[in-house]
Design a protein around this motif. Sequence first.
Motif, PDB file in Angstrom:
ATOM      1  N   GLY A 103     -26.069 -94.088  99.600  1.00 15.38           N
ATOM      2  CA  GLY A 103     -26.872 -94.356  98.604  1.00 15.38           C
ATOM      3  C   GLY A 103     -27.894 -93.299  98.171  1.00 15.38           C
ATOM      4  O   GLY A 103     -28.899 -93.777  97.499  1.00 15.38           O
ATOM      5  N   ASN A 104     -28.053 -92.240  98.893  1.00 14.87           N
ATOM      6  CA  ASN A 104     -28.919 -91.159  98.850  1.00 14.87           C
ATOM      7  C   ASN A 104     -28.645 -90.341  98.027  1.00 14.87           C
ATOM      8  O   ASN A 104     -27.800 -89.412  98.221  1.00 14.87           O
ATOM      9  N   LEU A 105     -29.171 -90.364  96.577  1.00 15.06           N
ATOM     10  CA  LEU A 105     -28.892 -89.400  95.741  1.00 15.06           C
ATOM     11  C   LEU A 105     -29.129 -87.988  95.900  1.00 15.06           C
ATOM     12  O   LEU A 105     -28.379 -87.192  95.519  1.00 15.06           O
ATOM     13  N   TYR A 106     -30.341 -87.612  96.638  1.00 13.48           N
ATOM     14  CA  TYR A 106     -30.665 -86.361  97.007  1.00 13.48           C
ATOM     15  C   TYR A 106     -29.418 -85.756  97.879  1.00 13.48           C
ATOM     16  O   TYR A 106     -29.029 -84.505  97.615  1.00 13.48           O
ATOM     17  N   VAL A 107     -29.315 -86.347  99.052  1.00 14.90           N
ATOM     18  CA  VAL A 107     -28.166 -85.711  99.736  1.00 14.90           C
ATOM     19  C   VAL A 107     -26.690 -85.741  99.114  1.00 14.90           C
ATOM     20  O   VAL A 107     -26.104 -84.652  99.178  1.00 14.90           O
ATOM     21  N   PHE A 111     -25.039 -82.342  98.516  1.00 19.31           N
ATOM     22  CA  PHE A 111     -23.569 -82.079  99.201  1.00 19.31           C
ATOM     23  C   PHE A 111     -22.645 -81.689  98.062  1.00 19.31           C
ATOM     24  O   PHE A 111     -21.761 -80.663  98.092  1.00 19.31           O
ATOM     25  N   LEU A 112     -22.802 -82.143  96.893  1.00 22.40           N
ATOM     26  CA  LEU A 112     -21.770 -81.799  95.781  1.00 22.40           C
ATOM     27  C   LEU A 112     -22.011 -80.063  95.502  1.00 22.40           C
ATOM     28  O   LEU A 112     -20.851 -79.293  95.539  1.00 22.40           O
ATOM     29  N   ILE A 113     -23.229 -79.875  95.648  1.00 22.48           N
ATOM     30  CA  ILE A 113     -23.602 -78.414  95.114  1.00 22.48           C
ATOM     31  C   ILE A 113     -23.102 -77.336  96.486  1.00 22.48           C
ATOM     32  O   ILE A 113     -22.289 -76.428  96.226  1.00 22.48           O
TER      33      ILE A 113
END
Length: 147
Positions: A103-107, A111-113
């Motif tokens: 649930g950590n949107l920053y991680v 990660f996606l990038i």
Amino acid sequence: MANDSKPASIGLTLIKFIDAGYFLAIAIWVAIHVPVSPRYVIGMAIAAAGFVLWMWARQQLGKSFTVTAQARALVTTGLYSKIRNPIYFFGGVAFLGVFIAWGNLYVLGAFLILYFGMQGFRARKESAILEQAFGDEYRRYKAQTWF
């Protein structure tokens, strides 16, 4: 004369699975520290499915799996009959599931990038090597598969 190839072979095998080790470490950390919620359950289910397919793709690649891009053989069966890079794809799905569970949107965003950028670069490099080694056979395979 002692055979020193076995310890080197074991070391190379461990290096080949270091990404799976990182995944399992993160998944265990999330399992211990994140409270169970619908988001957690959905994320961990995605992670589990991704991990199983990731390891299955590794098994199907067999001796052709290497850490660096090499053209040992053109694998076109199993998961590879539909997806040219199932290890990258399903590894990404597994990590994505864990980060959804966390649930950590920053991680998740980082990660996606980073992951898909890095794997896209690796896939292009491998594609060039395979095309050089297998020519038209690889181009036909590439035309029939999804990324």
